[in-house]
Motif scaffolding. Structure first.
Motif, mmCIF file in Angstrom:
data_model
loop_
_atom_site.group_PDB
_atom_site.id
_atom_site.type_symbol
_atom_site.label_atom_id
_atom_site.label_comp_id
_atom_site.label_asym_id
_atom_site.label_seq_id
_atom_site.Cartn_x
_atom_site.Cartn_y
_atom_site.Cartn_z
ATOM 1 N N MET A 192 -6.667 24.624 3.622
ATOM 2 C CA MET A 192 -7.098 23.431 4.344
ATOM 3 C C MET A 192 -5.986 22.381 4.340
ATOM 4 O O MET A 192 -5.252 22.248 3.364
ATOM 5 N N ARG A 193 -5.855 21.643 5.415
ATOM 6 C CA ARG A 193 -4.853 20.590 5.496
ATOM 7 C C ARG A 193 -5.502 19.211 5.396
ATOM 8 O O ARG A 193 -6.599 19.004 5.923
ATOM 9 N N ILE A 194 -4.794 18.318 4.726
ATOM 10 C CA ILE A 194 -5.298 16.964 4.520
ATOM 11 C C ILE A 194 -4.237 15.972 4.988
ATOM 12 O O ILE A 194 -3.101 16.000 4.509
ATOM 13 N N PHE A 195 -4.618 15.122 5.928
ATOM 14 C CA PHE A 195 -3.741 14.051 6.393
ATOM 15 C C PHE A 195 -4.057 12.783 5.611
ATOM 16 O O PHE A 195 -5.236 12.421 5.451
ATOM 17 N N THR A 196 -3.019 12.113 5.120
ATOM 18 C CA THR A 196 -3.223 10.794 4.527
ATOM 19 C C THR A 196 -2.593 9.755 5.444
ATOM 20 O O THR A 196 -1.480 9.943 5.937
ATOM 21 N N ASP A 197 -3.322 8.680 5.667
ATOM 22 C CA ASP A 197 -2.915 7.640 6.608
ATOM 23 C C ASP A 197 -2.211 6.523 5.846
ATOM 24 O O ASP A 197 -2.847 5.747 5.130
ATOM 25 N N VAL A 198 -0.893 6.438 5.999
ATOM 26 C CA VAL A 198 -0.103 5.436 5.280
ATOM 27 C C VAL A 198 -0.452 4.031 5.749
ATOM 28 O O VAL A 198 -0.630 3.117 4.939
ATOM 29 N N ILE A 199 -0.573 3.835 7.049
ATOM 30 C CA ILE A 199 -0.875 2.501 7.579
ATOM 31 C C ILE A 199 -2.242 2.031 7.107
ATOM 32 O O ILE A 199 -2.400 0.889 6.667
ATOM 33 N N ALA A 200 -3.245 2.910 7.204
ATOM 34 C CA ALA A 200 -4.600 2.517 6.797
ATOM 35 C C ALA A 200 -4.640 2.152 5.322
ATOM 36 O O ALA A 200 -5.353 1.220 4.921
ATOM 37 N N SER A 201 -3.881 2.866 4.487
ATOM 38 C CA SER A 201 -3.821 2.534 3.070
ATOM 39 C C SER A 201 -3.119 1.194 2.861
ATOM 40 O O SER A 201 -3.606 0.339 2.115
ATOM 41 N N ASN A 202 -1.985 1.016 3.528
ATOM 42 C CA ASN A 202 -1.219 -0.225 3.369
ATOM 43 C C ASN A 202 -1.935 -1.444 3.932
ATOM 44 O O ASN A 202 -1.619 -2.583 3.551
ATOM 45 N N CYS A 203 -2.880 -1.219 4.850
ATOM 46 C CA CYS A 203 -3.577 -2.331 5.512
ATOM 47 C C CYS A 203 -5.087 -2.296 5.246
ATOM 48 O O CYS A 203 -5.885 -2.768 6.066
ATOM 49 N N ASN A 204 -5.466 -1.742 4.111
ATOM 50 C CA ASN A 204 -6.867 -1.641 3.735
ATOM 51 C C ASN A 204 -7.414 -3.041 3.413
ATOM 52 O O ASN A 204 -7.030 -3.660 2.411
ATOM 53 N N LYS A 205 -8.314 -3.549 4.238
ATOM 54 C CA LYS A 205 -8.838 -4.909 4.058
ATOM 55 C C LYS A 205 -9.650 -5.056 2.775
ATOM 56 O O LYS A 205 -9.737 -6.162 2.226
ATOM 57 N N GLU A 206 -10.221 -3.951 2.291
ATOM 58 C CA GLU A 206 -10.963 -4.010 1.028
ATOM 59 C C GLU A 206 -10.041 -4.376 -0.130
ATOM 60 O O GLU A 206 -10.490 -4.923 -1.140
ATOM 61 N N LEU A 207 -8.758 -4.060 0.014
ATOM 62 C CA LEU A 207 -7.794 -4.294 -1.058
ATOM 63 C C LEU A 207 -6.859 -5.465 -0.768
ATOM 64 O O LEU A 207 -6.530 -6.232 -1.672
ATOM 65 N N TRP A 208 -6.427 -5.596 0.472
ATOM 66 C CA TRP A 208 -5.430 -6.614 0.827
ATOM 67 C C TRP A 208 -6.048 -7.901 1.370
ATOM 68 O O TRP A 208 -5.355 -8.918 1.482
ATOM 69 N N GLY A 209 -7.326 -7.871 1.735
ATOM 70 C CA GLY A 209 -7.954 -9.050 2.294
ATOM 71 C C GLY A 209 -8.103 -8.946 3.802
ATOM 72 O O GLY A 209 -7.577 -8.031 4.442
ATOM 73 N N GLU A 210 -8.813 -9.885 4.386
ATOM 74 C CA GLU A 210 -9.118 -9.854 5.814
ATOM 75 C C GLU A 210 -7.888 -9.996 6.696
ATOM 76 O O GLU A 210 -7.907 -9.660 7.879
ATOM 77 N N ASP A 211 -6.793 -10.536 6.152
ATOM 78 C CA ASP A 211 -5.576 -10.693 6.955
ATOM 79 C C ASP A 211 -4.633 -9.499 6.792
ATOM 80 O O ASP A 211 -3.444 -9.588 7.115
ATOM 81 N N ALA A 212 -5.160 -8.364 6.337
ATOM 82 C CA ALA A 212 -4.312 -7.205 6.033
ATOM 83 C C ALA A 212 -3.550 -6.694 7.253
ATOM 84 O O ALA A 212 -2.452 -6.141 7.115
ATOM 85 N N ASP A 213 -4.113 -6.865 8.453
ATOM 86 C CA ASP A 213 -3.444 -6.374 9.661
ATOM 87 C C ASP A 213 -2.352 -7.326 10.153
ATOM 88 O O ASP A 213 -1.610 -6.984 11.078
ATOM 89 N N GLU A 214 -2.253 -8.499 9.561
ATOM 90 C CA GLU A 214 -1.257 -9.473 9.992
ATOM 91 C C GLU A 214 0.038 -9.313 9.196
ATOM 92 O O GLU A 214 0.016 -8.940 8.024
ATOM 93 N N TRP A 215 1.153 -9.621 9.858
ATOM 94 C CA TRP A 215 2.469 -9.586 9.211
ATOM 95 C C TRP A 215 2.734 -10.953 8.604
ATOM 96 O O TRP A 215 2.989 -11.922 9.313
ATOM 97 N N LYS A 216 2.649 -11.049 7.285
ATOM 98 C CA LYS A 216 2.789 -12.321 6.581
ATOM 99 C C LYS A 216 3.685 -12.143 5.354
ATOM 100 O O LYS A 216 3.203 -11.791 4.272
ATOM 101 N N PRO A 217 4.976 -12.376 5.470
ATOM 102 C CA PRO A 217 5.862 -12.227 4.305
ATOM 103 C C PRO A 217 5.452 -13.091 3.125
ATOM 104 O O PRO A 217 5.677 -12.717 1.963
ATOM 105 N N GLU A 218 4.825 -14.244 3.392
ATOM 106 C CA GLU A 218 4.467 -15.171 2.311
ATOM 107 C C GLU A 218 3.473 -14.581 1.328
ATOM 108 O O GLU A 218 3.348 -15.079 0.190
ATOM 109 N N ARG A 219 2.759 -13.522 1.736
ATOM 110 C CA ARG A 219 1.766 -12.944 0.815
ATOM 111 C C ARG A 219 2.440 -12.413 -0.459
ATOM 112 O O ARG A 219 1.813 -12.312 -1.505
ATOM 113 N N TRP A 220 3.742 -12.071 -0.361
ATOM 114 C CA TRP A 220 4.460 -11.521 -1.501
ATOM 115 C C TRP A 220 5.013 -12.604 -2.426
ATOM 116 O O TRP A 220 5.580 -12.283 -3.479
ATOM 117 N N LEU A 221 4.858 -13.856 -2.042
ATOM 118 C CA LEU A 221 5.360 -14.957 -2.861
ATOM 119 C C LEU A 221 4.281 -15.523 -3.779
ATOM 120 O O LEU A 221 4.498 -16.520 -4.466
#
Length: 544
Positions: free
Chosen positions: A427-456
């Motif tokens: 069986m093959r399993i695809f993992t979605d890098v974007i969905a993981s990196n932009c998971n709103k449950e973990l990153w917050g509601e603004d996860a789809d936005e490009w905000k460098p300040e979040r790292w500060l």
């Protein structure tokens, strides 16, 4: 067609028919997993996935959530996930159960040889053991002056094209040339491109063509694992030469060009190493490049750890191929984002100018520690790699029956909660890098936005508690586990040195032309949705 070609075509047709019949009459333990209906017994959902990968990802992740089933070639049931615990099992805890797909392995092995991308298990671990030290911070400090010299030449080349005023420049084209020269000198101790003028290089053109041509071979690649089992290499090559399909013949030429140059570089480096340190200093990179360090490490390695000549040669093309497309397209994405966000571009430029000021108003080159520690530069790079990873999806194949755990239960088609998923061999399993990196449950509601300040500021506690298995900043961009990107620190250094050198010298603005990012093995930009020509036109203005 010759009789042998007819035999090959018939064998391929029989194989396809057998796979379709098998899927029609077999049951799967994941039949209870929700997901889209199959569109075709032959191609499943793959046409939709390939034709509109962005739409497929957005629609089905929104509809089904962290894990769902879709249908691959011959209607095979495949899984698609970005569940943190499932990914931890796939890439770290149970990584021997979830291995690279044999089609991908055979493709890399056929074209590049037994390098890091084409090997598994003990051989792969042995290669990483030898290669790991050459990507240490110590060696990256050694190559930073080499990087600075290359980017200074790039700055001169672009300046000569915009000295009379703002000009439209293909930034992706320049980033591709630069990435090749960075990995060439810093990785192989070999110069491919002077940057200050245009030169033709068969190796460079072959590297650029590799993934586009391989993308045209998706059906042919299905039989490569079987072809690879047929006798010696000479026989396998003869069989491939008989296939009357243009992309196959083009890939043979690409493979030949990569191997020829790789062999030349290997012999050149080995001969210089045997002559001693003084001879190494006369080489490009002065013996500080990755290949020179690798050869020295390999010479003193124990017999059981030492790489064969064939393995070392294969690393040349492997390192270039793995580094060039990903880094050049990541840099192109950053410049595109900065052109769309002039406030971020100016804030970053101010940080870089201040850091590079030598006290007299002139700009100096930054060393490794200085460029890696700039907070806003780091934030821009991290946020770009989070929101727009160059490689958007990963695939693994199940090597034996197992249970795939989940962070939280999902609801099956029968309405019952599922806390883990039964997976079967093949069986093959695809993992979605974007969905993981932009998971709103973990990153917050603004996860789809490009905000460098979040790292500060401190990252969300939920993100830290999720234990994303990536090697870099809670992201899956560089994967994790035993097959994580071995050169991710090398790539970060490349990006930061390029930005630190070019942003104080130039202003980047949109041209007004629509830019479309194509979903491929490595996402790349073009000037329209219908175009397959990789390019990123931006208006560039000289500031210095």
């Amino acid at each position: 067609m010759t009789p042998l070609q007819q035999l090959l075509a018939g064998a391929l047709a029989l194989y396809a028919a057998w796979r379709v019949v098998r899927m029609l009459f077999s049951k799967s333990p994941v039949d209870n997993i929700p997901g889209p209906d199959s569109e075709s017994y032959l191609t499943g959902n793959m046409n939709q996935f390939k034709q509109d990968r962005w739409g497929f990802q957005e629609q089905h992740v929104r509809t089904y959530g962290r894990l769902f089933k879709f249908h691959g070639l011959f209607n095979a049931p495949w899984l698609y996930t970005y569940d943190p615990r499932a990914m931890h099992s796939i890439y770290v805890k149970d990584q021997d159960v979830y291995e690279e797909n044999d089609v991908i392995l055979a493709s890399f092995h056929t074209a590049l040889g037994p390098g890091l991308l084409a090997t598994v298990e003990k051989q792969h671990r042995r290669q990483r053991k030898i290669l790991n030290p050459v990507f240490s911070a110590k060696h990256l400090r050694d190559v930073t002056p080499i990087f600075n010299d290359i980017i200074n030449r790039l700055q001169v080349a672009i300046s000569s094209r915009v000295k009379t005023g703002t000009q439209e420049i293909d930034v992706l084209g320049w980033m591709g040339r630069t990435a090749l020269e960075l990995i060439g000198q810093g990785g192989l101790g070999h110069s491919f491109d002077p940057l200050t003028h245009d030169v033709a290089d068969e190796f460079a053109e072959s590297v650029k063509a590799y993934f586009p041509v391989m993308h045209q071979l998706e059906v042919i690649r299905l039989v490569l694992p079987r072809v690879y089992q047929l006798g010696p290499a000479a026989l396998r090559r003869k069989l491939l030469e008989l296939i009357p399909f243009g992309p196959v013949q083009r890939m043979i030429k690409i493979s030949d060009a990569l191997h020829t140059t790789s062999l030349e570089i290997y012999h050149e480096k080995k001969a210089a190493l045997e002559k001693g340190d003084e001879a190494m200093k006369q080489q490009v990179g002065e013996g500080k490049d990755i290949m020179s360090v690798l050869l020295r490490e390999n010479m003193v390695a124990s017999e059981e750890d030492r790489l064969t000549d064939e393995e070392v040669v294969a690393q040349v093309s492997t390192l270039v191929l793995a580094a060039m497309d990903t880094t050049s397209n990541a840099l192109a994405r950053i410049f595109s984002l900065l052109s769309e966000h002039p406030d971020v571009q100016e804030k970053l430029r101010e940080e870089l100018v201040q850091a590079r000021d030598d006290g007299t108003g002139k700009l100096r080159d930054l060393n490794y520690d200085e460029v890696m520690e700039l907070p806003y530069l780091d934030a821009v790079c991290r946020e770009s790699l989070r929101r727009y990873p160059p490689v958007t999806h990963l695939m693994r194949e199940v090597t034996k029956d197992a249970m795939l755990p989940l962070s939280e239960p999902i609801t099956g088609r029968d309405g019952q909660p599922l806390h883990s998923i039964p997976v079967t061999k093949g069986m093959r399993i695809f993992t979605d890098v974007i969905a993981s990196n932009c998971n709103k449950e973990l990153w917050g509601e603004d996860a789809d936005e490009w905000k460098p300040e979040r790292w500060l500021k401190p990252l969300p506690r939920a993100l830290e508690d999720a234990h994303i298995p990536g090697v870099y900043s809670h992201l899956m961009t560089f994967i994790g586990g035993a097959r994580a990107c071995i050169g991710f620190k090398f790539s970060q250094l490349e990006m930061k040195v390029v930005l630190a050198s070019l942003l104080p010298a130039f202003k980047f603005e949109p041209t007004g032309k629509p830019i479309y990012w194509n979903a491929a093995g490595v996402a790349y930009p073009s000037a329209s949705k219908g175009s397959r020509k990789p390019e990123l036109p931006l208006n560039v203005t000289l500031l210095l």
